[in-house]
Design a protein around this motif. Structure first.
Motif: not given
Lengths: 1038, 585
Positions: A598, A600, A602, A626-627, A635, A682, B12, B15-16, B19-20, B22-23, B25-31, B35
């Motif tokens: 994902x 984001x 601006x 994203x991470x 980031x 990653x 507007x 919405x902005x 979204x902004x 909510x960072x 949303x960018x944290x996606x753990x590795x499967x 660690x």
């Protein structure tokens, strides 16, 4: 230039929005504005001169009503695309105005990021290719259609196989990565992963944003340029039109690789001492004395392709629609039906103004494809194409009796193979007459009869994709347009592959059936909200844009496999699916892990222009990823750019003195972009691959197994994206009543923080790790020159483009030194990435002819000649990137006839045809090495086992080529005839595509050979060559 | 209108903002990973990290170099026991060129390159265990399990360095995990050997011993016996003969090992002998499905290659044809072995003649005649369905009429469901070598204690025993006993015998095997009426004239791999990087 109704209307509406409503001492004026055809001009502005606050815009029917001050003598009527007129109104309550189309202005608009701009206002370098350039080509891919059409845009086709994607490179290569070199692809505002699905006929225009300032609005994704594609929309002029376009293509092998024939091969091998003399070869049963097989002819025959498009379009004041359905079916020229590409694409574009202040619309594309392809581009036996190059010509195509088989094959045929005490047969592939496909008796290596690989090929992939956008444009107040746009992609794909136990020779055989199936789904969405505000006051024009976007991608797939000597209940075609498992095979499962990403962002843009003479633009974008790509601390990235233009031809001193110049502008830009696509999975982190290893401490093989874990690499939390800083200077010129057009650009692009996947030294014990450790400079000139005119009924145009590219690695961290790329066999010749040289240049020995004894000698590091070079003597011996490329299109038309010739070429690069190995010297090779032996290169016996020779420039060839990609003749029936049967247009044409190739390269196709992985660029390991094609087509519209 | 405007803007902005903010949303753990920071902590982690070492060790024997398992070529090709033919003289050239020290042999040879790289991969995995569970001075070895795991890792790491030191002289010493930009340099030879010996000695003290001769599993992991045997070997190779006696004698006196009886010698290299009492250390290959992919695919297909031109196979051995190698025993070896002990257990287990191959093994498909009775030997020798098939060539390249049977994979070694992959274990150290090393250590240091152990080896083989402990006797016995097990070349070099013993490679002609059953020159199309019989035709393969053969001062060592040196060339200014071995650049 033809403009679509929509483009014009949009521009006019935008212009009209800049006006301010009148207020004082009114008298009423009504009127109607039409174009020379009598069609209403929508959105033309009607203003009282000197009082820009008194004005209005024409409505959908071209009419206007305006309260003007009592003493007003005239009004000015203007609209983008038309010559502005000042109309006297004294004493007239109503005026009808006919606007002349503005030829001087070439007021094309071009699509830029999150908006459109008049071409004349551009301050960046944007190459624009229109639908007329894309039509009637035999290619099924939009990217391929772009080839040779725009300066500074390189299009490489990896392969000429059906359905293969072409790769677009904008202004060279600015990364050392294998992937992530292509531009950002945006179709109707939607970010897409490829443009293979687009039929070229559905495309209205393709804009390539080349310089940093143009692309900067896309920030971290724009480092390799941006390609914006606009699909066609319904035309008001063609309201209610139904159309059909069809074409039928016959393809066959074009440029041949020149390999040795039987006599030459025999002589070569005998001289090398690898084969006895001719009589003994025959006595040994290797040859019948007659056979002279040309394996390229064995593999390639005739390919057939067809494409049909039907559609309808229309439009009115409030909306438009464009529907089309395209079916493409290409069956490649390799024999058998194992290389094909079938695609069905529907395009649905529509928009509608539902209220005065809101317009909604959608662009949707639906694709279904099915593909099967032959293996290629490998030096190993799996490659079908390799067999066509390296098998000896003494071997016949077929064995008619078992006695003709070499012992091993016969043995395999008669005895099969045994597993766990059970004997199974091998598949020895046969043709329809029951004859066996042959195998060489001389060489047992990687050369496999290509027809065996064709017969063995049972892979198939299919997929279904929907890509589209839904948007709403809201105009809450004048001059402000707020756009909210949701873009999405939904895709599904499936593939199935089946292999059976087979036998060719001791190296190429298998004792297992192997059945694999995989299926994957993905969805992607992007939500973008942005506002455009444009306001004119006096001679000042101001534009502001600001917005944000969020994207999310999810893909996941599952796969399963079954393998073993006996796996299925039956082996006829209808049993070749996983459920018919007989329980004896080894099962494998995989997949299911979601892969997400994902982003984001601006972004904003500021435009200012004064009096159509001076234009200034600034862009800014902030991106966060994203991470899976970047660590938290790295980031965010910020990407600014500025550009400026000076339209000299609008200066009065120029206008008054230089009459033959219609338009002259100079422009310059500077900006920063990033390249994010090189980052995934990653790369900055190191994790433990948990339980991925195993060892059994139990000798008796009980069920106890111990699992092991280890790190998956080396960590680098500082990893960040590649950053490009680019400067561009350009000039646009039109002269002699716009008959001559000329554009020139110079650019200089420095890419830093290059992601370098380095192989640490072997002693570290890790294969590779990624660091930011390099910089590349790309610089070049781009020219586009056009001339169009007509002599009576005879119209003609010539358009050419030429661009140069200097590519150099300007920095590579000293501790890295250099990066080894690809190589071939045991050659010491590698592609190299090293400071001071072009990316992935060829590094080997410099061949310097023969000495008096006829022994190869090389230039040593100290400049002297040596016959025994050492590794210190390895040096630059060739650039693998073309340093220049060009395209030329000539069109002519006379009465209903039209004729087009289009050619393109590239050069300055070097290629190594990988068809000889000292490890396996009995493979066939290029006739060049036979013919030159003893002349420019040593005799065969001296070179056949010399790694040094094959690692030298003696094996490097120029990659220069020029291809006439298209020669097309068309005829359009006179409208007077066709209109009687209610046909508005009927055109038939015939075209020869890729017919003529001019090159000295002895391999298959210098065009496809120049690709492969970026690191392996320059090493030609046998790609599917481009075919020459003859094409018949019709265009029909009602 | 204003209402819409307001609403539009409100939406507007909302919405902005949403979204902004909510960072996340960018944290996606590795499967599928854990660690790095959470690993290398517990005893289980130590065991797990150690398994990765063994896994990498097993891979060493599957690393390919082109057509063959590279390690087999690496340790055996330069010796004097084997001809390395392909299907013909231009097949599998890169193994042949090592075998004959041809002029084309150079640093790009893929077999050497790939073994070199894999050795350091094993070392890296071992260093991960040692760095994370030992630390500088053992402060991280907080439990018995961790101490043992570290000791096993140190033993394997030292073994890798020892092998590298034998063939490269001065390979870099890598005693900790290196950073990605490391530029290691050649080790000092003396320091390297001292380090190897010290490491093995320290590790041995921290390792448990094998639990008696019947402890099969004690043979497939590193034990005290293994570490001591390696240490003793390292000392012998380094010339510390007197010192070597101590660790070797400890292995002998431990009572945990013994020679298997002569008739069982054949089993040593097959599944039936896995983990037997003679195995000091071997790597366990398994046939469990989820492990089966590590079966010895490359290894066995290529060792069996010389059967590719045989009509029919004995039931005992696997019937697959392979690609690349054709390893026949040299005339020199065959003649010497036969002269010493023809008919011994060892001779029969190690080598088989062409005629024996055709007649002394059961052939299910061929032996039974139409009347149901079995063929006699004479009938077999006249059977056109057996013997070499000369469809392609008149004769078989590089074969002296004998086949090396010692390590040829059996049907019984096959993995379930496979016709090519096998699971017989890979011996790293067996007791016979320990005895021979001890005998040599004694012989070299004037201690007659070694004679008893030398004779144990000869006696078990069914060969004549020796009356005196001389180096000549030790050399002879070790040559016979350890043939094709990768000790010979290294021994010849350190004994100073290489130039003499390998001289035949520079001038000898090459034997081609022809079957008298056919008329020579007819490619097997015409039968002669004679029984099957190996006839050797000597031909000059041309390499000697081109300068092939062992060259003193160069061929004692392998060249460092071309691309390894390329990545890390010697930099005199900084004093880092690798120097190529003498004569190789």
């Amino acid at each position: 230039m033809r403009k679509s109704f929509l483009t014009k209307a949009t521009a006019c509406i935008a212009a009209a929005l800049l006006c301010i409503v009148s207020y004082a001492q009114p008298r009423s004026l009504v009127g109607k504005v039409v174009d020379p055809n009598g069609d209403p001009v929508v959105g033309a502005s009607v203003v009282v001169p000197g009082q820009s606050n008194v004005g209005t815009a024409t409505g959908p029917d071209g009419s206007f009503q305006l309260m003007v001050p009592a003493q007003t003598a005239s009004v000015t009527v203007s609209c983008i695309g038309y010559v502005t007129q000042t109309v006297p109104i004294a004493g007239r309550p109503a005026v009808n105005v006919t606007l002349e189309e503005d030829n001087e202005f070439l007021e094309e608009t071009v699509v830029i990021g999150y908006g459109v701009q008049r071409k004349s206002d551009l301050t960046g370098a944007v190459a624009s290719v229109r639908s007329a350039d894309l039509e009637h080509r035999s290619v099924s891919s939009a990217a391929a259609a772009l080839q040779g059409k725009a300066a500074g845009v390189q299009v490489y086709s990896n392969s000429g196989a059906p359905g293969e994607t072409s790769h677009i490179r904008v202004r060279g290569i600015s990364s050392n990565s294998g992937s992530g070199l292509g531009p950002l692809l945006i179709v109707d505002g939607l970010k897409v992963d490829n443009i293979q699905y687009l039929d070229p006929e559905m495309i209205e225009s393709m804009e390539v944003l080349k310089d940093a300032a143009s692309a900067a609005i896309y920030g971290a994704q724009a480092g390799n340029g941006v390609v914006l594609i606009t699909t066609k929309s319904g035309s008001k002029e063609k309201d209610g039109q139904i159309f059909y376009n069809g074409k039928y293509t016959v393809s066959s092998l074009g440029h041949h690789a020149q390999v040795m024939n039987a006599e030459q091969y025999l002589d070569f091998q005998h001289t090398a001492g690898l084969l006895p003399d001719r009589d003994q070869v025959i006595a040994n049963g290797f040859w019948d004395g007659k056979t002279n097989t040309n394996w390229a002819d064995v593999l390639f025959g005739t390919g057939l392709a067809q494409s049909h498009t039907v559609g309808a379009q229309g439009g009115n004041e409030r909306g438009s629609y464009y529907l089309s359905l395209n079916y493409t079916n290409e069956n490649g020229m390799a024999r058998g039906d194992k290389d094909y590409y079938k695609r069905l694409t529907a395009q649905i574009n529509a928009d509608y103004k539902i209220k005065k202040w809101i317009t909604v619309g959608t662009n949707t594309s639906i694709e279904r494809y099915q593909q099967q392809s032959l293996s290629q581009g490998s030096e190993y036996a799996g490659s079908t194409l390799l067999g066509a190059l390296i098998i000896d010509p003494l071997t016949p195509t077929l064995f008619k009796t078992v006695d003709e088989m070499p012992f091993n094959m016969r043995n395999a045929y008669e005895n099969g193979f045994t597993v766990d005490g059970v004997t199974y047969p091998y598949k020895i592939y046969q043709n329809e007459d029951g004859y066996w496909y042959s195998t060489s008796k001389i060489m047992e290596g990687d050369g496999v009869n290509p027809l065996i690989n064709v017969a063995r090929n049972r892979n198939e992939s299919r997929g279904f994709n929907v890509r589209g956008t839904i948007f709403a444009n809201v105009t809450p107040i004048k001059d402000l347009v707020f756009t909210s746009r949701l873009g999405y992609r939904i895709g599904q794909s499936w593939s199935n592959n089946y292999e059976e136990p087979y036998y060719v020779n001791p190296k190429n055989h298998s004792e297992v059936h192997n059945l694999t199936a995989s299926s994957s789904q993905n969805y992607f969405y992007q939500w973008e909200n942005f506002a455009n505000y444009n306001h004119n006051f006096g001679r000042h024009a101001l534009g502001v844009m600001a917005g944000m976007s969020y994207t999310f991608n999810d893909s996941r797939g599952v796969n399963a496999s079954l393998r073993g000597p006996d796996i299925l209940k039956g082996y006829t075609d209808n049993f070749l699916y996983l459920p018919y498992d007989n329980g004896k095979g080894e099962k494998g499962i995989g997949g299911g892990t979601p892969s997400n990403s994902s982003q984001i962002s601006y972004f904003g843009r500021l435009n200012y222009s004064y009096d159509n003479r001076y234009t200034l633009q600034a862009n800014f974008r902030a991106d966060a990823f994203d991470s899976s790509k970047l660590s938290l601390k790295n980031r965010w990235g910020y990407f600014p750019s500025v550009s400026a233009g000076w339209t000299i031809s609008n200066e009065s001193w120029f206008k008054d003195n230089v009459s033959f110049v219609d338009f002259l502008k100079i422009r310059g830009s500077w900006g920063i972009n990033g390249n994010i696509s090189v980052l995934s999975g990653y790369p900055y982190s190191t994790s433990i691959s948990y339980n991925s290893k195993s060892y059994q401490y139990d000798v008796d093989h009980g069920e106890i197994i111990s699992y092991g874990s280890q790190p998956d690499g080396l960590a680098n939390p500082d990893l960040t994206w590649e950053t490009s800083v680019q400067t561009d200077l350009g000039l646009d010129l039109r002269m002699f009543n716009n008959r001559l057009t000329f554009t020139a650009d110079w650019f200089n692009k420095n890419t830093e923080d290059l992601l370098v996947s380095i192989s640490p030294v072997a002693e570290v014990g890790i294969s590779s790790t990624t660091v930011n450790a390099g910089a590349i400079n790309n610089t070049g000139w781009e020219f586009e020159l056009g001339w169009q005119d007509h002599i009576g009924d005879f119209g003609y145009s010539i358009n050419g483009n030429f661009s140069t590219l200097q590519n150099k690695v300007t920095y590579l961290e000293p501790s890295v030194g250099h990066i080894q790329g690809d190589h071939f066999s045991n050659y010491k010749l590698y592609t190299y990435f090293q400071e001071g040289y072009p990316v992935w240049f060829l590094r080997g020995y410099e061949y310097a002819g023969m000495n008096a004894e006829g022994v190869a000698q090389y230039v040593a590091a100290d400049g002297t000649l040596t016959t025994t070079p050492t590794s210190d003597d390895l040096k630059y011996i060739g650039n693998t990137l073309p340093t220049f490329q060009y395209g030329i299109t000539v069109r002519m038309d006379w009465k209903g006839l039209d004729f087009t010739v289009f050619g393109t070429g590239a050069g300055g690069n070097s290629l190594v045809p990988c068809v000889f190995r000292t490890e396996h010297p009995q493979i066939n090779s290029l006739v060049y090495f036979y013919e030159q032996a003893g002349k420019t290169i040593p005799t065969v016996d001296k070179i056949y086992n010399s790694v040094d020779f094959w690692s030298s420039s003696a094996t490097v060839f120029k990659g220069d080529f020029f291809k006439i990609k298209q020669i097309q003749l068309g005829y359009t029936l006179p409208r007077a005839w066709t209109s009687k049967v209610r046909i508005s247009n009927f055109r038939a044409y015939v075209s020869m595509d890729d017919w003529f190739v001019f090159t000295n390269y002895p391999g298959f196709d210098p065009e496809t050979a120049t690709t492969g992985g970026t690191r392996g660029k320059g090493l030609d390991k046998g790609q599917y060559p481009n075919a020459k094609k003859i094409l018949f087509g019709v265009n029909l519209a009602f | 209108m204003k209402k819409y405007t307001f609403l539009g803007f409100a939406c507007l902005i909302a919405l902005m903002t949403v979204t902004s903010c909510n960072q996340d949303l960018l944290n996606i753990p590795q499967k599928g990973v854990i660690a790095y920071e959470d690993f290398y902590k517990t005893d289980e982690d130590a065991e797990s990290a150690l398994v990765a070492v063994y896994d990498s060790y097993v891979s060493l024997f599957n690393v390919s170099g082109g057509n063959s398992p590279a390690y087999n070529v690496f340790i055996n090709a330069p010796g004097d026991e084997l001809y390395w033919g392909g299907g013909k003289k231009e097949d599998n050239i890169i193994a042949q060129e090592i075998n004959e020290f041809r002029t084309t042999f150079g640093s790009t040879n893929a077999y050497l390159t790939n073994v070199y790289k894999q050795m350091y991969k094993i070392i890296y995995k071992a260093n991960l265990v040692i760095d994370n569970f030992w630390g500088e001075n053992g402060e991280l070895a907080t439990s018995a399990v961790k101490k043992r795991c570290v000791a096993e890792a140190r033993t394997i790491r030292a073994w890798c360095h020892m092998q590298l030191a034998c063939y490269y002289g001065t390979p870099p010493l890598v005693d900790h995990v290196l950073a990605g930009d490391a530029r290691p340099t050649n080790a000092d030879k003396e320091e390297l050997w001292q380090w190897i010996i010290k490491e093995l000695g320290e590790a041995a003290e921290a390792l448990p011993a094998r639990n008696g001769k019947t402890d099969k599993n004690g043979a497939v992991k590193i034990t005290q016996g293994a570490a001591l045997a390696f240490q003793g070997k390292a000392m012998v190779l380094h010339g510390d003969y007197a010192a070597a006696k101590t660790p070797l004698k400890r292995v002998i006196d431990s009572g945990n090992y013994d020679l298997v009886p002569g008739p069982e010698m054949r089993d040593l290299f097959h599944g039936a002998g896995d983990g037997n009492m003679e195995k000091v250390f071997e790597l366990n290959f398994s046939d469990l499905d989820y492990y089966g992919n590590n079966g010895r695919w490359n290894f066995q297909t290529n060792q069996s290659l010389f059967f590719r031109q045989m009509k029919g196979y004995p039931d005992l051995i696997i019937q697959q044809t392979g690609w690349g190698n054709n390893m026949g025993p040299t005339k020199k070896f065959v003649d010497a072995l036969l002269a010493n002990e023809e008919g011994s257990y060892r001779q029969k287990a190690w080598i088989v003649s062409y005629e024996q191959y055709l007649t002394e093994f059961p052939y299910k498909k061929l032996d039974k005649k139409a009347d149901g009775t079995l063929m006699t030997k004479e009938e077999k020798l006249m059977d056109p369905k057996r013997g070499l098939d000369f469809n392609k060539y008149n004769d078989l390249y590089a074969n002296y009429g004998w086949f090396f049977f010692k390590k040829v994979p059996y049907q019984a070694d096959l993995l379930n469901n496979s016709s090519v992959r096998t699971d017989q274990n890979q011996i790293i150290m067996r007791y016979a070598e320990v005895l021979l090393l001890y005998a040599e250590a004694c012989a070299q240091s004037g201690d007659s204690d070694g004679l008893k152990y030398l004779n144990m080896v000869a006696q078990r083989a069914g060969a004549p025993t020796y009356s005196a402990l001389t180096m000549d006797n030790v050399k002879k016995e070790k040559w016979f006993e350890m043939a094709w097990e990768g000790t010979r070349f290294v021994d010849l070099v350190r004994w100073g015998d290489a130039a003499k013993e390998l001289a035949f490679k520079g001038h000898d002609e090459t034997p081609y095997l022809f079957d008298d059953f056919y008329v020579y020159g007819t490619n097997g199309k015409k039968q002669s009426g004679n029984p099957h019989k190996a006839v050797i035709v000597w031909k000059d393969d041309g390499w000697a004239a081109k300068g092939a053969g062992f060259k003193t001062g160069k061929n004692e060592l392998y060249p460092f791999p071309f691309d390894v040196i390329e990545l890390n060339p010697w930099d005199a200014e900084k004093g880092c990087g690798l120097k190529q071995n003498p004569g190789w650049d």
